[in-house]
Design a protein around this motif. Structure first.
Motif, mmCIF file in Angstrom:
data_model
loop_
_atom_site.group_PDB
_atom_site.id
_atom_site.type_symbol
_atom_site.label_atom_id
_atom_site.label_comp_id
_atom_site.label_asym_id
_atom_site.label_seq_id
_atom_site.Cartn_x
_atom_site.Cartn_y
_atom_site.Cartn_z
ATOM 1 N N GLU A 43 0.824 -1.210 0.000
ATOM 2 C CA GLU A 43 0.000 0.000 0.000
ATOM 3 C C GLU A 43 0.859 1.262 0.000
ATOM 4 N N LYS A 44 2.047 1.165 0.596
ATOM 5 C CA LYS A 44 2.939 2.327 0.695
ATOM 6 C C LYS A 44 3.960 2.368 -0.438
ATOM 7 N N PHE A 45 4.327 1.173 -0.930
ATOM 8 C CA PHE A 45 5.414 1.068 -1.898
ATOM 9 C C PHE A 45 5.022 0.192 -3.073
ATOM 10 N N ASP A 46 5.608 0.494 -4.215
ATOM 11 C CA ASP A 46 5.595 -0.457 -5.306
ATOM 12 C C ASP A 46 6.679 -1.489 -5.001
ATOM 13 N N LEU A 65 11.737 -1.829 -2.672
ATOM 14 C CA LEU A 65 10.523 -1.066 -2.384
ATOM 15 C C LEU A 65 10.708 0.345 -2.921
ATOM 16 N N LYS A 66 9.778 0.779 -3.751
ATOM 17 C CA LYS A 66 9.851 2.094 -4.382
ATOM 18 C C LYS A 66 8.606 2.884 -4.007
ATOM 19 N N SER A 67 8.794 4.051 -3.439
ATOM 20 C CA SER A 67 7.643 4.822 -2.972
ATOM 21 C C SER A 67 6.699 5.130 -4.127
ATOM 22 N N LYS A 68 5.413 5.032 -3.829
ATOM 23 C CA LYS A 68 4.400 5.317 -4.838
ATOM 24 C C LYS A 68 4.388 6.809 -5.167
ATOM 25 N N ASN A 69 3.770 7.137 -6.277
ATOM 26 C CA ASN A 69 3.669 8.538 -6.711
ATOM 27 C C ASN A 69 5.048 9.180 -6.816
ATOM 28 N N TRP A 70 5.952 8.457 -7.417
ATOM 29 C CA TRP A 70 7.327 8.936 -7.624
ATOM 30 C C TRP A 70 7.290 10.250 -8.393
ATOM 31 N N VAL A 91 18.979 -5.908 7.567
ATOM 32 C CA VAL A 91 17.807 -6.373 6.817
ATOM 33 C C VAL A 91 16.519 -5.947 7.522
ATOM 34 N N HIS A 92 16.423 -6.258 8.798
ATOM 35 C CA HIS A 92 15.176 -6.008 9.511
ATOM 36 C C HIS A 92 15.022 -4.542 9.903
ATOM 37 N N GLY A 93 16.126 -3.816 9.983
ATOM 38 C CA GLY A 93 16.032 -2.375 10.178
ATOM 39 C C GLY A 93 15.460 -1.685 8.954
ATOM 40 N N ALA A 94 15.866 -2.134 7.770
ATOM 41 C CA ALA A 94 15.321 -1.568 6.535
ATOM 42 C C ALA A 94 13.822 -1.835 6.436
ATOM 43 N N LEU A 95 13.417 -3.057 6.775
ATOM 44 C CA LEU A 95 11.992 -3.395 6.739
ATOM 45 C C LEU A 95 11.206 -2.615 7.795
ATOM 46 N N ALA A 96 11.786 -2.463 8.979
ATOM 47 C CA ALA A 96 11.103 -1.721 10.043
ATOM 48 C C ALA A 96 10.921 -0.255 9.663
ATOM 49 N N PHE A 97 11.923 0.324 9.030
ATOM 50 C CA PHE A 97 11.783 1.703 8.562
ATOM 51 C C PHE A 97 10.658 1.800 7.540
ATOM 52 N N ALA A 98 10.598 0.847 6.617
ATOM 53 C CA ALA A 98 9.545 0.853 5.607
ATOM 54 C C ALA A 98 8.160 0.773 6.249
ATOM 55 N N LYS A 99 8.039 -0.028 7.299
ATOM 56 C CA LYS A 99 6.742 -0.239 7.944
ATOM 57 C C LYS A 99 6.322 0.939 8.820
ATOM 58 N N PHE A 109 10.700 13.203 0.028
ATOM 59 C CA PHE A 109 11.628 12.379 -0.733
ATOM 60 C C PHE A 109 10.903 11.296 -1.535
ATOM 61 N N ASN A 110 11.522 10.897 -2.639
ATOM 62 C CA ASN A 110 11.282 9.577 -3.207
ATOM 63 C C ASN A 110 12.151 8.596 -2.407
ATOM 64 N N ILE A 111 11.598 7.460 -2.032
ATOM 65 C CA ILE A 111 12.333 6.526 -1.184
ATOM 66 C C ILE A 111 12.440 5.167 -1.868
ATOM 67 N N LEU A 112 13.654 4.650 -1.891
ATOM 68 C CA LEU A 112 13.956 3.304 -2.378
ATOM 69 C C LEU A 112 14.553 2.500 -1.234
ATOM 70 N N ILE A 113 14.058 1.294 -1.028
ATOM 71 C CA ILE A 113 14.585 0.439 0.039
ATOM 72 C C ILE A 113 14.867 -0.945 -0.536
ATOM 73 N N ALA A 114 16.130 -1.328 -0.524
ATOM 74 C CA ALA A 114 16.522 -2.693 -0.902
ATOM 75 C C ALA A 114 16.882 -3.411 0.400
ATOM 76 N N PRO A 115 15.946 -4.168 0.974
ATOM 77 C CA PRO A 115 16.159 -4.671 2.335
ATOM 78 C C PRO A 115 17.157 -5.805 2.457
ATOM 79 N N CYS A 116 17.344 -6.587 1.394
ATOM 80 C CA CYS A 116 18.237 -7.749 1.522
ATOM 81 C C CYS A 116 18.949 -7.980 0.199
ATOM 82 N N ILE A 117 20.090 -7.352 0.040
ATOM 83 C CA ILE A 117 20.841 -7.437 -1.208
ATOM 84 C C ILE A 117 21.486 -8.811 -1.381
#
Length: 301
Positions: A43-46, A65-70, A91-99, A109-117
């Protein structure tokens, strides 16, 4: 310290690397721990699949994860986790920030999150990938690491030039007990162990240190957990401090993830999950505090 693989004084050959790989085993699930959480963020990210790691032992889909309405007139913030797959709170810090926190910044900002490279590294609790290559020394053209090449290709294909990049890491006791001895054996070079800092610290890029930016992150994190004191030589991991809790590395020269882009504001976080003063939850909160501290600084500067 001796290592059970290879011949002392000789770099590993392909057979040594295969012997190392044969000792690795899956200890947790990327699908269960990471991929399963992505639907709840749709709902928050593509949720975009930006590649696949193809290894003989398995293949792994890669997600960002790419923020919608870029909006192209907004600066882009890139958050990366799990470059070293064993560094769990990244990994889980990136996901927690996204949530929990990312929506607070979507107006700026436009926000991109790659939680587990590095999913294989996550599953086997490893610093390297299956070819005994360190993804966090492989962010350069014609990278030998699929993990590094995939995220670089995604940014290039989409013409994304981040304004800020926060790369989430840990320093653990296994750095000295396993990973540095393995590195010394692989390369047939001496790698002296250093004292593991007890607490959170940052690694800035020596070419764009942005001291006030790093200070803001430290001040944000110290509300959550303790900042690592320097050793008797005013150093952290054998590197002189530039300010309390901060050291500098040459990001691009070393092929580090924080050198992935030409972002004006970059940093690498390091938490210490083995500290008696820390816990898994505290480490995750510290990663989120680092990201929010960084973004608050940029918004208010």
């Amino acid at each position: 310290m001796s290592y059970p693989i290879g011949t002392p004084g000789k770099p590993w050959n392909d057979e040594d690397k295969k012997a190392w790989l044969a000792l690795q085993s899956v200890k947790r699930s990327y699908s269960d721990d990471v991929v399963s959480q992505l639907d709840s963020l749709s709902e928050k990210f593509d949720v975009e699949r930006y590649g696949t790691l193809d290894y003989d032992i398995n293949s792994y889909p890669l997600f960002i994860l790419k923020s919608k309405n870029w909006q192209n007139n907004k600066p882009c913030v890139l958050v990366t986790g799990g470059v070293h797959g064993y560094e769990t709170s990244g990994v889980h810090g990136a996901l927690a920030f996204a949530k929990k926190s990312a929506t607070d910044y979507l107006s700026h900002f436009n926000i991109l999150i790659a939680p587990c490279i590095s999913p294989w590294g996550y599953e086997t609790i490893n610093r390297w990938n299956p070819t005994a290559t360190d993804p966090n020394r492989s962010f350069y053209q014609n990278s030998p690491a699929q993990e590094s090449a995939a995220i670089m290709q995604y940014l290039a294909d989409n013409s994304i030039a981040p304004y800020a990049h926060i790369d989430l890491h840990e320093t653990t006791d296994t750095d000295n007990s396993e990973f540095r001895p393995a590195l010394a054996a692989r390369d047939a070079k001496t790698h002296d162990n250093w004292n593991i800092p007890d607490g959170f610290y940052l690694v800035a890029d020596s070419e764009r240190p942005e001291h006030e930016f790093q200070t803001a992150i430290i001040k944000s994190v110290e509300k959550v957990t303790h900042i690592a004191p320097s050793d008797e030589n005013n150093q952290l991991i054998g590197v002189p401090q530039t300010q309390f809790g901060v050291i500098n590395y040459e990001a691009k020269k070393l092929g580090l993830c924080m050198g992935l882009t030409d972002a004006e504001f970059v940093t690498t976080t390091e938490v210490y999950p083995d500290s008696p003063q820390a816990s898994d939850e505290i480490c995750i909160h510290a990663q989120v505090a680092a990201i929010t501290g960084a973004l608050d600084y940029i918004v208010n500067k």
